[in-house]
Scaffold this motif. Sequence first.
Motif, PDB file in Angstrom:
ATOM      1  N   GLY A 203      22.899  12.914   1.137  1.00  0.00           N
ATOM      2  CA  GLY A 203      23.105  12.573   2.531  1.00  0.00           C
ATOM      3  C   GLY A 203      22.811  11.118   2.836  1.00  0.00           C
ATOM      4  N   LEU A 204      22.969  10.764   4.108  1.00  0.00           N
ATOM      5  CA  LEU A 204      22.884   9.371   4.555  1.00  0.00           C
ATOM      6  C   LEU A 204      21.468   8.815   4.503  1.00  0.00           C
ATOM      7  N   VAL A 205      20.480   9.672   4.644  1.00  0.00           N
ATOM      8  CA  VAL A 205      19.096   9.203   4.696  1.00  0.00           C
ATOM      9  C   VAL A 205      18.668   8.531   3.393  1.00  0.00           C
ATOM     10  N   ALA A 206      19.040   9.112   2.261  1.00  0.00           N
ATOM     11  CA  ALA A 206      18.530   8.670   0.958  1.00  0.00           C
ATOM     12  C   ALA A 206      18.816   7.206   0.637  1.00  0.00           C
ATOM     13  N   PRO A 207      20.078   6.726   0.709  1.00  0.00           N
ATOM     14  CA  PRO A 207      20.305   5.327   0.353  1.00  0.00           C
ATOM     15  C   PRO A 207      19.586   4.343   1.273  1.00  0.00           C
ATOM     16  N   LEU A 208      19.452   4.687   2.547  1.00  0.00           N
ATOM     17  CA  LEU A 208      18.768   3.797   3.486  1.00  0.00           C
ATOM     18  C   LEU A 208      17.274   3.751   3.196  1.00  0.00           C
ATOM     19  N   ALA A 209      16.686   4.919   2.961  1.00  0.00           N
ATOM     20  CA  ALA A 209      15.253   4.971   2.672  1.00  0.00           C
ATOM     21  C   ALA A 209      14.921   4.258   1.365  1.00  0.00           C
ATOM     22  N   ILE A 210      15.733   4.483   0.333  1.00  0.00           N
ATOM     23  CA  ILE A 210      15.486   3.853  -0.969  1.00  0.00           C
ATOM     24  C   ILE A 210      15.681   2.343  -0.883  1.00  0.00           C
ATOM     25  N   ALA A 211      16.655   1.894  -0.103  1.00  0.00           N
ATOM     26  CA  ALA A 211      16.853   0.452   0.083  1.00  0.00           C
ATOM     27  C   ALA A 211      15.596  -0.181   0.674  1.00  0.00           C
ATOM     28  N   GLY A 212      14.986   0.480   1.655  1.00  0.00           N
ATOM     29  CA  GLY A 212      13.756  -0.040   2.243  1.00  0.00           C
ATOM     30  C   GLY A 212      12.623  -0.128   1.241  1.00  0.00           C
ATOM     31  N   VAL A 213      12.498   0.887   0.395  1.00  0.00           N
ATOM     32  CA  VAL A 213      11.463   0.894  -0.641  1.00  0.00           C
ATOM     33  C   VAL A 213      11.653  -0.273  -1.606  1.00  0.00           C
ATOM     34  N   LEU A 214      12.883  -0.492  -2.046  1.00  0.00           N
ATOM     35  CA  LEU A 214      13.158  -1.578  -2.992  1.00  0.00           C
ATOM     36  C   LEU A 214      12.881  -2.941  -2.380  1.00  0.00           C
ATOM     37  N   VAL A 215      13.256  -3.109  -1.122  1.00  0.00           N
ATOM     38  CA  VAL A 215      13.018  -4.379  -0.439  1.00  0.00           C
ATOM     39  C   VAL A 215      11.523  -4.688  -0.379  1.00  0.00           C
ATOM     40  N   LEU A 216      10.739  -3.715   0.077  1.00  0.00           N
ATOM     41  CA  LEU A 216       9.305  -3.964   0.269  1.00  0.00           C
ATOM     42  C   LEU A 216       8.568  -4.150  -1.044  1.00  0.00           C
ATOM     43  N   PHE A 217       8.744  -3.217  -1.979  1.00  0.00           N
ATOM     44  CA  PHE A 217       7.964  -3.283  -3.207  1.00  0.00           C
ATOM     45  C   PHE A 217       8.488  -4.358  -4.166  1.00  0.00           C
ATOM     46  N   GLY A 218       9.788  -4.663  -4.089  1.00  0.00           N
ATOM     47  CA  GLY A 218      10.315  -5.777  -4.866  1.00  0.00           C
ATOM     48  C   GLY A 218       9.735  -7.101  -4.399  1.00  0.00           C
ATOM     49  N   THR A 219       9.608  -7.260  -3.088  1.00  0.00           N
ATOM     50  CA  THR A 219       9.033  -8.492  -2.542  1.00  0.00           C
ATOM     51  C   THR A 219       7.545  -8.587  -2.856  1.00  0.00           C
ATOM     52  N   LEU A 220       6.836  -7.454  -2.789  1.00  0.00           N
ATOM     53  CA  LEU A 220       5.416  -7.454  -3.156  1.00  0.00           C
ATOM     54  C   LEU A 220       5.223  -7.917  -4.600  1.00  0.00           C
ATOM     55  N   ALA A 221       6.085  -7.444  -5.499  1.00  0.00           N
ATOM     56  CA  ALA A 221       5.995  -7.853  -6.911  1.00  0.00           C
ATOM     57  C   ALA A 221       6.261  -9.347  -7.053  1.00  0.00           C
ATOM     58  N   CYS A 222       7.256  -9.836  -6.333  1.00  0.00           N
ATOM     59  CA  CYS A 222       7.578 -11.270  -6.382  1.00  0.00           C
ATOM     60  C   CYS A 222       6.423 -12.108  -5.848  1.00  0.00           C
ATOM     61  N   ALA A 223       5.790 -11.625  -4.777  1.00  0.00           N
ATOM     62  CA  ALA A 223       4.744 -12.401  -4.105  1.00  0.00           C
ATOM     63  C   ALA A 223       3.497 -12.596  -4.949  1.00  0.00           C
ATOM     64  N   TRP A 224       3.326 -11.803  -6.010  1.00  0.00           N
ATOM     65  CA  TRP A 224       2.169 -11.975  -6.893  1.00  0.00           C
ATOM     66  C   TRP A 224       2.264 -13.280  -7.680  1.00  0.00           C
ATOM     67  N   HIS A 225       3.470 -13.790  -7.842  1.00  0.00           N
ATOM     68  CA  HIS A 225       3.654 -14.993  -8.670  1.00  0.00           C
ATOM     69  C   HIS A 225       3.110 -16.225  -7.949  1.00  0.00           C
TER      70      HIS A 225
END
Length: 234
Positions: A203-225
């Motif tokens: 359904g529609l919820v999954a891609p939107l929710a997963i996109a948010g997860v990737l944005v936040l945790f991907g940026t957190l990983a980048c910010a450690w550098h």
Amino acid sequence: MTNATAVPFDPRVPLLLLLSVTTGLVDAASVLGLGKVFTANMTGNVVFLGFAAAGTPGFKVLPFIAAIASFLVGALISGRLGKASVGQTERRWLLISAVVEAALLWAAAIVAIDFDVATQAPQARLFAIIALTGIAMGYRNGTIRQLKVADLTTTVLTMTLTGLGADSSIAGGANTNWRRRVAAVVAIFAGAALGAWLLVKMGLVAPLAIAGVLVLFGTLACAWHPATLRKVAG
């Protein structure tokens, strides 16, 4: 022996490639789930708006106008935040931007819980999802534009593909950034394929929710550098 000419690692590059994956997720959700509306790629919306204005069956004016307007609002907000972040660390700016974008995508996912893709109803939820994702993607684009990382816009591939061809050795070029350009194409392709699969299966919820997860945790990983401690230039 250390190569003195080696290019320093830029943590923003893998982050922007990950964000390119989320573009595919969001556009898969919007195009397949919201009636052919792009909320990350505005070129498609302008073309589709032209189709709708000409009375082409299957294309409605208001959703495209809503997507374009929302995108502009997001870009405006990111521009203001970027100006306010001058002199502060890039880490702080990126984290604030990630929280804003992720929150908007998750809000869209929550709104999508009771949305019927088959009938595109209720209509209020349709426009709410368009607005939330459009603002998120406009905000993202405004931020990426100010980062000025070559060949990684995270949403548009026209100039990326142009560069691949025009700068190739076949055209007499030096194959400038060809790996990064190819990676950008693959990232959006992969995100679109994953988003389409998630939409069909979950359904529609999954891609939107997963996109948010990737944005936040991907940026957190980048910010450690440590490189993200540099100051935001004016």
